[in-house]
Design a protein around this motif. Sequence first.
Motif, PDB file in Angstrom:
ATOM      1  N   ILE A   1       0.832  -1.217   0.000  1.00  0.00           N
ATOM      2  CA  ILE A   1       0.000   0.000   0.000  1.00  0.00           C
ATOM      3  C   ILE A   1       0.860   1.258   0.000  1.00  0.00           C
ATOM      4  CG2 ILE A   1      -1.807   1.329   1.160  1.00  0.00           C
ATOM      5  CD1 ILE A   1      -2.926  -1.244   2.288  1.00  0.00           C
ATOM      6  N   LEU A   2       1.771   1.377   0.997  1.00  0.00           N
ATOM      7  CA  LEU A   2       2.630   2.551   1.102  1.00  0.00           C
ATOM      8  C   LEU A   2       4.067   2.195   0.745  1.00  0.00           C
ATOM      9  CD1 LEU A   2       1.296   4.053   4.470  1.00  0.00           C
ATOM     10  CD2 LEU A   2       0.552   4.604   2.135  1.00  0.00           C
ATOM     11  N   LYS A   3       4.919   3.182   0.611  1.00  0.00           N
ATOM     12  CA  LYS A   3       6.329   2.978   0.297  1.00  0.00           C
ATOM     13  C   LYS A   3       7.185   3.087   1.566  1.00  0.00           C
ATOM     14  CE  LYS A   3       5.795   2.667  -4.208  1.00  0.00           C
ATOM     15  NZ  LYS A   3       6.120   1.419  -4.940  1.00  0.00           N
ATOM     16  N   GLY A   4       8.375   2.501   1.481  1.00  0.00           N
ATOM     17  CA  GLY A   4       9.328   2.646   2.566  1.00  0.00           C
ATOM     18  C   GLY A   4       9.012   1.768   3.770  1.00  0.00           C
ATOM     19  N   PRO A   5       9.542   2.152   4.965  1.00  0.00           N
ATOM     20  CA  PRO A   5       9.334   1.355   6.184  1.00  0.00           C
ATOM     21  C   PRO A   5       7.859   1.150   6.528  1.00  0.00           C
ATOM     22  CG  PRO A   5      11.074   2.973   6.520  1.00  0.00           C
ATOM     23  CD  PRO A   5      10.458   3.285   5.195  1.00  0.00           C
ATOM     24  N   LYS A   6       7.023   2.185   6.315  1.00  0.00           N
ATOM     25  CA  LYS A   6       5.601   2.033   6.598  1.00  0.00           C
ATOM     26  C   LYS A   6       4.973   0.974   5.703  1.00  0.00           C
ATOM     27  CE  LYS A   6       4.832   6.785   8.215  1.00  0.00           C
ATOM     28  NZ  LYS A   6       4.101   8.058   7.972  1.00  0.00           N
ATOM     29  N   GLY A   7       5.396   0.945   4.436  1.00  0.00           N
ATOM     30  CA  GLY A   7       4.887  -0.058   3.514  1.00  0.00           C
ATOM     31  C   GLY A   7       5.297  -1.456   3.916  1.00  0.00           C
ATOM     32  N   ARG A   8       6.557  -1.609   4.373  1.00  0.00           N
ATOM     33  CA  ARG A   8       7.022  -2.933   4.808  1.00  0.00           C
ATOM     34  C   ARG A   8       6.303  -3.370   6.080  1.00  0.00           C
ATOM     35  NH1 ARG A   8      11.776  -0.853   2.496  1.00  0.00           N
ATOM     36  NH2 ARG A   8      12.418   0.177   4.432  1.00  0.00           N
ATOM     37  N   PHE A   9       6.020  -2.403   6.974  1.00  0.00           N
ATOM     38  CA  PHE A   9       5.256  -2.735   8.185  1.00  0.00           C
ATOM     39  C   PHE A   9       3.847  -3.204   7.823  1.00  0.00           C
ATOM     40  CE2 PHE A   9       2.165  -1.460  11.420  1.00  0.00           C
ATOM     41  CZ  PHE A   9       2.636  -2.166  12.511  1.00  0.00           C
ATOM     42  N   LEU A  10       3.199  -2.489   6.897  1.00  0.00           N
ATOM     43  CA  LEU A  10       1.857  -2.890   6.473  1.00  0.00           C
ATOM     44  C   LEU A  10       1.875  -4.253   5.783  1.00  0.00           C
ATOM     45  CD1 LEU A  10       0.365   0.479   5.125  1.00  0.00           C
ATOM     46  CD2 LEU A  10      -0.185  -0.698   7.267  1.00  0.00           C
ATOM     47  N   GLY A  11       2.963  -4.538   5.071  1.00  0.00           N
ATOM     48  CA  GLY A  11       3.098  -5.849   4.455  1.00  0.00           C
ATOM     49  C   GLY A  11       3.157  -6.949   5.496  1.00  0.00           C
ATOM     50  N   TRP A  12       3.936  -6.690   6.558  1.00  0.00           N
ATOM     51  CA  TRP A  12       4.013  -7.674   7.649  1.00  0.00           C
ATOM     52  C   TRP A  12       2.662  -7.825   8.338  1.00  0.00           C
ATOM     53  CZ3 TRP A  12       3.568  -6.269  12.977  1.00  0.00           C
ATOM     54  CH2 TRP A  12       3.693  -7.346  13.854  1.00  0.00           C
ATOM     55  N   TRP A  13       1.961  -6.710   8.549  1.00  0.00           N
ATOM     56  CA  TRP A  13       0.674  -6.796   9.238  1.00  0.00           C
ATOM     57  C   TRP A  13      -0.369  -7.515   8.382  1.00  0.00           C
ATOM     58  CZ3 TRP A  13      -0.368  -6.895  14.007  1.00  0.00           C
ATOM     59  CH2 TRP A  13      -1.685  -6.808  14.453  1.00  0.00           C
ATOM     60  N   ALA A  14      -0.298  -7.341   7.060  1.00  0.00           N
ATOM     61  CA  ALA A  14      -1.187  -8.096   6.179  1.00  0.00           C
ATOM     62  C   ALA A  14      -0.944  -9.593   6.329  1.00  0.00           C
ATOM     63  CB  ALA A  14      -0.975  -7.667   4.727  1.00  0.00           C
ATOM     64  N   CYS A  15       0.328  -9.966   6.497  1.00  0.00           N
ATOM     65  CA  CYS A  15       0.672 -11.380   6.722  1.00  0.00           C
ATOM     66  C   CYS A  15       0.122 -11.866   8.064  1.00  0.00           C
ATOM     67  CB  CYS A  15       2.183 -11.566   6.676  1.00  0.00           C
ATOM     68  SG  CYS A  15       2.926 -11.308   5.050  1.00  0.00           S
ATOM     69  N   MET A  16       0.159 -11.011   9.093  1.00  0.00           N
ATOM     70  CA  MET A  16      -0.363 -11.385  10.408  1.00  0.00           C
ATOM     71  C   MET A  16      -1.862 -11.682  10.318  1.00  0.00           C
ATOM     72  SD  MET A  16       1.921 -11.342  12.981  1.00  0.00           S
ATOM     73  CE  MET A  16       1.110 -10.786  14.499  1.00  0.00           C
ATOM     74  N   CYS A  17      -2.596 -10.817   9.634  1.00  0.00           N
ATOM     75  CA  CYS A  17      -4.042 -11.008   9.508  1.00  0.00           C
ATOM     76  C   CYS A  17      -4.369 -12.261   8.704  1.00  0.00           C
ATOM     77  CB  CYS A  17      -4.685  -9.778   8.868  1.00  0.00           C
ATOM     78  SG  CYS A  17      -4.554  -8.272   9.867  1.00  0.00           S
ATOM     79  N   GLN A  18      -3.604 -12.484   7.639  1.00  0.00           N
ATOM     80  CA  GLN A  18      -3.843 -13.675   6.820  1.00  0.00           C
ATOM     81  C   GLN A  18      -3.479 -14.941   7.590  1.00  0.00           C
ATOM     82  OE1 GLN A  18      -1.757 -16.127   5.240  1.00  0.00           O
ATOM     83  NE2 GLN A  18      -3.635 -17.022   4.382  1.00  0.00           N
ATOM     84  N   ALA A  19      -2.424 -14.862   8.412  1.00  0.00           N
ATOM     85  CA  ALA A  19      -2.022 -16.024   9.206  1.00  0.00           C
ATOM     86  C   ALA A  19      -3.133 -16.419  10.173  1.00  0.00           C
ATOM     87  CB  ALA A  19      -0.728 -15.723   9.960  1.00  0.00           C
ATOM     88  N   CYS A  20      -3.824 -15.432  10.727  1.00  0.00           N
ATOM     89  CA  CYS A  20      -4.951 -15.737  11.609  1.00  0.00           C
ATOM     90  C   CYS A  20      -6.011 -16.536  10.872  1.00  0.00           C
ATOM     91  CB  CYS A  20      -5.544 -14.441  12.170  1.00  0.00           C
ATOM     92  SG  CYS A  20      -4.593 -13.688  13.488  1.00  0.00           S
ATOM     93  N   PHE A  21      -6.311 -16.129   9.633  1.00  0.00           N
ATOM     94  CA  PHE A  21      -7.290 -16.872   8.852  1.00  0.00           C
ATOM     95  C   PHE A  21      -6.797 -18.293   8.568  1.00  0.00           C
ATOM     96  CE2 PHE A  21      -8.987 -18.143   4.641  1.00  0.00           C
ATOM     97  CZ  PHE A  21     -10.324 -18.261   5.002  1.00  0.00           C
TER      98      PHE A  21
END
Length: 513
Positions: A203-223
């Motif tokens: 979604i975003l660029k830089g460190p914030k984008g990488r953080f959001l990428g990790w959080w997307a993985c966290m949510c998907q892992a829950c599913f």
Amino acid sequence: MVESHEEATSDELHRDFKPRQVFMFSIACAIGTGLIIGSGSALAAGGPGSLLIAYIAIGIAVFFVMTALGEMAAFLPMNKGFGGYASRMVDPAFGFATGWNYFFKYIIAAPTNLTAAGLIIQYWRPDLNVGIWVAVFAIMAIFINCLNVRWIGEVEFCASVVKVVVLVTLILTCFIISMGGNPHHQRTGFGYWNEPGAFAEYILKGPKGRFLGWWACMCQACFSYTGTEVVGMTFGETPNPRKNVPRAIRQTFWRITVFYVLAIVVVGMTVPYNSKELVKATSKSTSAAASPFVVAILLAGIHTMPGVINAGLLIFTLSAASSDIYCASRSLYGLARDGQAPEITGRTLKNGSPVFAVATASVFMALGFLNSSKSASTVFGYFVSLVTPFSVLNWMAILLSHLSFRRALVVQGIPLKALPYTSWMQPWGSYYALFIAFLVLIFNGYDAFVGKGFVARTFVLKYLGPVLFGLNCAWWKLYKRTKRVKAADMDLITGRQEDEIWQAEMSSHLKSG
């Protein structure tokens, strides 16, 4: 008096689950399309490093959810589901909300898996409407759930064997491909962790984008981990729970390690997160084509396996739909036994099947026909968005019940040595898992705010579950004027009174303590 006793016991579930069936049933519920298919979109969003960290973090939390459940279930085996523990150890209103939340979760999960099964069939027959297969597979699932539990266990046992074979085959195939055992003889190893990299921007660029990428993985892992706790629903129909419950719980650790973490490692070794094939597949399909395992095989130049994998995934989804109805019906049965649902849903046939609860849960399979007016893949996405928060709320209910249970043991002077099963790192593990679950529940709907502006549909789908849970809890508390269960008053006897072995052990521990 005799007649009333017979009437009271005639509607009990039968303890006909065999230990091997309980073990394989837990695998059948734990391994699903979330891991095999959904991990592809998470890989594209966060990269292999984010995906691995997320699966480990959520896996540890789920392990502690299971051990928390195991301590309670081995000590006080109940046939009222997770809502029964919540009512007994926290508050009847909390138990009411928990039981209905579990019911809601699985009546949504069932049409989700039916829709996924229809989409998988479209891999071979794209000319046929998904609704046809929703109807056919729904009838199959209903028929299975009207049988005695030992036959349900046997069906799930066979399905679990197929799941294990398919997943082990995929893991070994991807590992062999990464080591150079492919038509191109290209050895990737962990090369994709360096180029394009271990962490993707989302979604975003830089460190914030990488953080959001990790959080997307966290949510998907829950599913993906959704359903791991379902083995707890079988404890009311499992013989000798003091022995078989701890055994089923301990095996959870190995399932998480082998089937989840190892699978994610080999996927990250064989598919770059920026692969055009991966991005295209995950954005347009929910069949085997969207699986990162299939993408890995196709990238390696092997074109004969996707059809076979699709057949395996069909078994995955059909098994999941059947177990969804099982869980929804047992949850409704438990609510009825606690006086929190219509009395008729607490009745069983002579074979022990809660047929009225099964019928009620089966009605909601009709939600799968929503794809008649909407794209089936879109409907599938809606269902997935609803299922995740319901699942996280279930975990939180188990954890809060366990923490209350542990406090009551201390206050009532019952030593841990008196428990048939105690887990390493508890109750601290429950605090960790509760913290992780709370974060996921609160920030699961981040994508409704970040990016192209506020998306009302996403917001509603991601936060409908918590709102319903809160409303149910508040309504029942006001209606019944329930009170929070105090540690000193918690009933830790009922269910153990006829267990002479436990009474002898308890007396011995209290005298020695």
